[in-house]
Write a protein that holds these residues in place. Structure first.
Motif, PDB file in Angstrom:
ATOM      1  N   LEU A  56       0.831  -1.208   0.000  1.00  0.00           N
ATOM      2  CA  LEU A  56       0.000   0.000   0.000  1.00  0.00           C
ATOM      3  C   LEU A  56       0.868   1.262   0.000  1.00  0.00           C
ATOM      4  CD1 LEU A  56      -2.828  -0.974   2.522  1.00  0.00           C
ATOM      5  CD2 LEU A  56      -3.002  -0.782   0.028  1.00  0.00           C
ATOM      6  N   LYS A  57       1.911   1.261   0.808  1.00  0.00           N
ATOM      7  CA  LYS A  57       2.814   2.422   0.867  1.00  0.00           C
ATOM      8  C   LYS A  57       3.501   2.636  -0.480  1.00  0.00           C
ATOM      9  CE  LYS A  57       3.770   2.462   5.810  1.00  0.00           C
ATOM     10  NZ  LYS A  57       4.810   2.299   6.846  1.00  0.00           N
ATOM     11  N   ILE A  58       3.946   1.571  -1.098  1.00  0.00           N
ATOM     12  CA  ILE A  58       4.596   1.669  -2.416  1.00  0.00           C
ATOM     13  C   ILE A  58       3.628   2.243  -3.447  1.00  0.00           C
ATOM     14  CG2 ILE A  58       5.506   0.284  -4.350  1.00  0.00           C
ATOM     15  CD1 ILE A  58       6.769  -1.572  -2.179  1.00  0.00           C
ATOM     16  N   LEU A  59       2.356   1.853  -3.350  1.00  0.00           N
ATOM     17  CA  LEU A  59       1.340   2.308  -4.299  1.00  0.00           C
ATOM     18  C   LEU A  59       0.828   3.722  -4.002  1.00  0.00           C
ATOM     19  CD1 LEU A  59      -0.657  -1.030  -4.609  1.00  0.00           C
ATOM     20  CD2 LEU A  59       0.808   0.016  -6.362  1.00  0.00           C
ATOM     21  N   GLY A  60       1.269   4.296  -2.887  1.00  0.00           N
ATOM     22  CA  GLY A  60       0.884   5.669  -2.556  1.00  0.00           C
ATOM     23  C   GLY A  60      -0.334   5.802  -1.662  1.00  0.00           C
ATOM     24  N   TYR A  61      -0.838   4.698  -1.141  1.00  0.00           N
ATOM     25  CA  TYR A  61      -1.963   4.740  -0.216  1.00  0.00           C
ATOM     26  C   TYR A  61      -1.438   4.920   1.203  1.00  0.00           C
ATOM     27  CZ  TYR A  61      -4.434   2.716  -4.189  1.00  0.00           C
ATOM     28  OH  TYR A  61      -4.964   2.491  -5.430  1.00  0.00           O
ATOM     29  N   THR A  62      -2.332   5.273   2.106  1.00  0.00           N
ATOM     30  CA  THR A  62      -1.964   5.455   3.504  1.00  0.00           C
ATOM     31  C   THR A  62      -2.610   4.374   4.352  1.00  0.00           C
ATOM     32  OG1 THR A  62      -1.902   7.843   3.168  1.00  0.00           O
ATOM     33  CG2 THR A  62      -2.013   7.075   5.445  1.00  0.00           C
ATOM     34  N   VAL A  95     -13.299  -4.282   0.493  1.00  0.00           N
ATOM     35  CA  VAL A  95     -12.782  -5.183  -0.531  1.00  0.00           C
ATOM     36  C   VAL A  95     -12.273  -6.401   0.217  1.00  0.00           C
ATOM     37  CG1 VAL A  95     -10.977  -5.574  -2.254  1.00  0.00           C
ATOM     38  CG2 VAL A  95     -12.141  -3.369  -2.165  1.00  0.00           C
ATOM     39  N   TYR A  96     -12.806  -7.565  -0.142  1.00  0.00           N
ATOM     40  CA  TYR A  96     -12.361  -8.792   0.510  1.00  0.00           C
ATOM     41  C   TYR A  96     -11.045  -9.264  -0.077  1.00  0.00           C
ATOM     42  CZ  TYR A  96     -16.908  -9.315   2.772  1.00  0.00           C
ATOM     43  OH  TYR A  96     -18.017  -9.122   3.545  1.00  0.00           O
ATOM     44  N   LEU A  97     -10.175  -9.719   0.812  1.00  0.00           N
ATOM     45  CA  LEU A  97      -8.920 -10.363   0.436  1.00  0.00           C
ATOM     46  C   LEU A  97      -8.997 -11.773   1.005  1.00  0.00           C
ATOM     47  CD1 LEU A  97      -6.318  -7.711   1.651  1.00  0.00           C
ATOM     48  CD2 LEU A  97      -7.138  -8.033  -0.673  1.00  0.00           C
ATOM     49  N   THR A  98      -8.893 -12.764   0.165  1.00  0.00           N
ATOM     50  CA  THR A  98      -9.008 -14.111   0.708  1.00  0.00           C
ATOM     51  C   THR A  98      -8.448 -15.173  -0.220  1.00  0.00           C
ATOM     52  OG1 THR A  98     -10.534 -15.640   1.772  1.00  0.00           O
ATOM     53  CG2 THR A  98     -11.311 -14.538  -0.217  1.00  0.00           C
ATOM     54  N   ALA A  99      -8.006 -16.251   0.385  1.00  0.00           N
ATOM     55  CA  ALA A  99      -7.587 -17.434  -0.362  1.00  0.00           C
ATOM     56  C   ALA A  99      -8.743 -18.422  -0.399  1.00  0.00           C
ATOM     57  CB  ALA A  99      -6.373 -18.068   0.304  1.00  0.00           C
ATOM     58  N   CYS A 100      -9.815 -18.079   0.273  1.00  0.00           N
ATOM     59  CA  CYS A 100     -10.971 -18.954   0.402  1.00  0.00           C
ATOM     60  C   CYS A 100     -11.724 -19.045  -0.927  1.00  0.00           C
ATOM     61  CB  CYS A 100     -11.904 -18.409   1.476  1.00  0.00           C
ATOM     62  SG  CYS A 100     -13.352 -19.415   1.719  1.00  0.00           S
ATOM     63  N   PRO A 109     -19.779  -6.104  -1.150  1.00  0.00           N
ATOM     64  CA  PRO A 109     -18.417  -5.560  -1.181  1.00  0.00           C
ATOM     65  C   PRO A 109     -18.164  -4.872  -2.514  1.00  0.00           C
ATOM     66  CG  PRO A 109     -18.333  -7.872  -1.717  1.00  0.00           C
ATOM     67  CD  PRO A 109     -19.772  -7.557  -1.335  1.00  0.00           C
ATOM     68  N   LEU A 110     -17.191  -4.000  -2.538  1.00  0.00           N
ATOM     69  CA  LEU A 110     -16.856  -3.329  -3.792  1.00  0.00           C
ATOM     70  C   LEU A 110     -15.682  -4.017  -4.485  1.00  0.00           C
ATOM     71  CD1 LEU A 110     -17.410   0.441  -3.019  1.00  0.00           C
ATOM     72  CD2 LEU A 110     -18.958  -1.248  -3.944  1.00  0.00           C
ATOM     73  N   GLY A 111     -15.320  -5.188  -3.997  1.00  0.00           N
ATOM     74  CA  GLY A 111     -14.265  -5.943  -4.653  1.00  0.00           C
ATOM     75  C   GLY A 111     -13.964  -7.228  -3.912  1.00  0.00           C
ATOM     76  N   TYR A 112     -13.236  -8.075  -4.613  1.00  0.00           N
ATOM     77  CA  TYR A 112     -12.870  -9.377  -4.078  1.00  0.00           C
ATOM     78  C   TYR A 112     -11.539  -9.733  -4.714  1.00  0.00           C
ATOM     79  CZ  TYR A 112     -13.926 -14.125  -2.366  1.00  0.00           C
ATOM     80  OH  TYR A 112     -13.930 -15.319  -1.696  1.00  0.00           O
ATOM     81  N   ILE A 113     -10.477  -9.745  -3.934  1.00  0.00           N
ATOM     82  CA  ILE A 113      -9.144 -10.051  -4.454  1.00  0.00           C
ATOM     83  C   ILE A 113      -8.708 -11.388  -3.870  1.00  0.00           C
ATOM     84  CG2 ILE A 113      -6.739  -9.292  -4.602  1.00  0.00           C
ATOM     85  CD1 ILE A 113      -7.781  -6.404  -4.171  1.00  0.00           C
ATOM     86  N   VAL A 114      -8.324 -12.295  -4.766  1.00  0.00           N
ATOM     87  CA  VAL A 114      -7.942 -13.641  -4.356  1.00  0.00           C
ATOM     88  C   VAL A 114      -6.437 -13.694  -4.083  1.00  0.00           C
ATOM     89  CG1 VAL A 114      -7.914 -16.075  -5.032  1.00  0.00           C
ATOM     90  CG2 VAL A 114      -9.826 -14.618  -5.711  1.00  0.00           C
ATOM     91  N   ASP A 172      -2.656  -6.205  -8.894  1.00  0.00           N
ATOM     92  CA  ASP A 172      -3.986  -6.705  -8.523  1.00  0.00           C
ATOM     93  C   ASP A 172      -4.570  -5.869  -7.392  1.00  0.00           C
ATOM     94  OD1 ASP A 172      -3.776  -8.850 -10.337  1.00  0.00           O
ATOM     95  OD2 ASP A 172      -2.873 -10.160  -8.811  1.00  0.00           O
ATOM     96  N   LEU A 173      -3.740  -5.565  -6.409  1.00  0.00           N
ATOM     97  CA  LEU A 173      -4.188  -4.785  -5.261  1.00  0.00           C
ATOM     98  C   LEU A 173      -4.597  -3.375  -5.687  1.00  0.00           C
ATOM     99  CD1 LEU A 173      -4.569  -4.861  -2.182  1.00  0.00           C
ATOM    100  CD2 LEU A 173      -2.204  -4.084  -1.955  1.00  0.00           C
ATOM    101  N   GLN A 174      -3.770  -2.755  -6.504  1.00  0.00           N
ATOM    102  CA  GLN A 174      -4.072  -1.387  -6.949  1.00  0.00           C
ATOM    103  C   GLN A 174      -5.360  -1.338  -7.773  1.00  0.00           C
ATOM    104  OE1 GLN A 174      -1.115   0.656  -9.355  1.00  0.00           O
ATOM    105  NE2 GLN A 174      -1.866   2.612  -8.598  1.00  0.00           N
ATOM    106  N   LYS A 175      -5.518  -2.268  -8.695  1.00  0.00           N
ATOM    107  CA  LYS A 175      -6.743  -2.303  -9.505  1.00  0.00           C
ATOM    108  C   LYS A 175      -7.969  -2.478  -8.629  1.00  0.00           C
ATOM    109  CE  LYS A 175      -4.574  -4.316 -13.590  1.00  0.00           C
ATOM    110  NZ  LYS A 175      -4.424  -5.569 -14.341  1.00  0.00           N
TER     111      LYS A 175
END
Length: 176
Positions: free
Chosen positions: A23-29, A80-85, A99-104, A111-114
């Motif tokens: 997140l820090k690399i991508l410019g988020y806080t 935004v869900y983050l899961t391996a499930c 949710p407004l997203g689902y990242i596997v 992937d995270l930035q998108k």
């Protein structure tokens, strides 16, 4: 306040620190890291994030889906869900929370930035639509109120007493 304040909810410390670094690399806080559903709600209340990255499977009594419902209801913060499930029943329950997203997992920075960008834009658009709808309803209400006042003035000009039944029917029917 610029968008991009993100709360990370992840019960695996190493994974959480990796997400925080990305997140820090991508410019988020990153505004905090929570490892349980209860902790996530508490931190959302104290940090006012623009977005929550929520792992579905958390340690403790409250899973990520339950925590997401509470955070969305109380603070109107997108999730935004983050899961391996990949269990279809769990995924279905997660989608029911809107949710407004689902990242596997595993995912990379792109992937995270998108996922974050799409969620933040979508949330902003939804808020703008709600505000426009609210403004239209308010203007319509003001217009109806002014129209009613004009109709009542026409009826009341004849005397200071209330008009006789039927006197203002035509004027008031124009409100419909």
């Amino acid at each position: 306040m610029p968008e991009g304040r993100i709360l990370i909810v992840e019960d695996e410390h190493i994974v959480a620190m990796g997400i925080k670094r990305m997140l820090k690399i991508l410019g988020y806080t990153p505004v905090g890291v929570a490892s349980s559903g209860e902790d996530a709600i508490s931190k959302a209340e104290g940090t006012f994030p623009d977005l929550v990255l929520m792992d579905i499977m958390l340690k403790g009594d409250m899973n990520g889906i339950e925590a997401a419902k509470e955070i969305q209801a109380r603070f109107d913060v997108p999730v935004v869900y983050l899961t391996a499930c990949s269990d279809s029943k769990i995924v279905e329950n997660a989608w029911k929370t809107g949710p407004l997203g689902y990242i596997v997992k595993p995912f990379d920075e792109k992937d995270l930035q998108k996922g974050i960008d799409v969620a933040l834009r979508r949330h902003r658009m939804e808020k703008n639509e709600l505000e426009k709808g609210s403004d239209k309803a308010e203007k319509g209400s003001e217009k109806s109120e002014k129209s009613f006042e004009k109709s009542f003035e026409k009826c009341g000009k004849r005397s200071r007493n209330l008009p006789e039944p039927g006197e203002c029917t035509e004027s008031l029917q124009n409100l419909k």
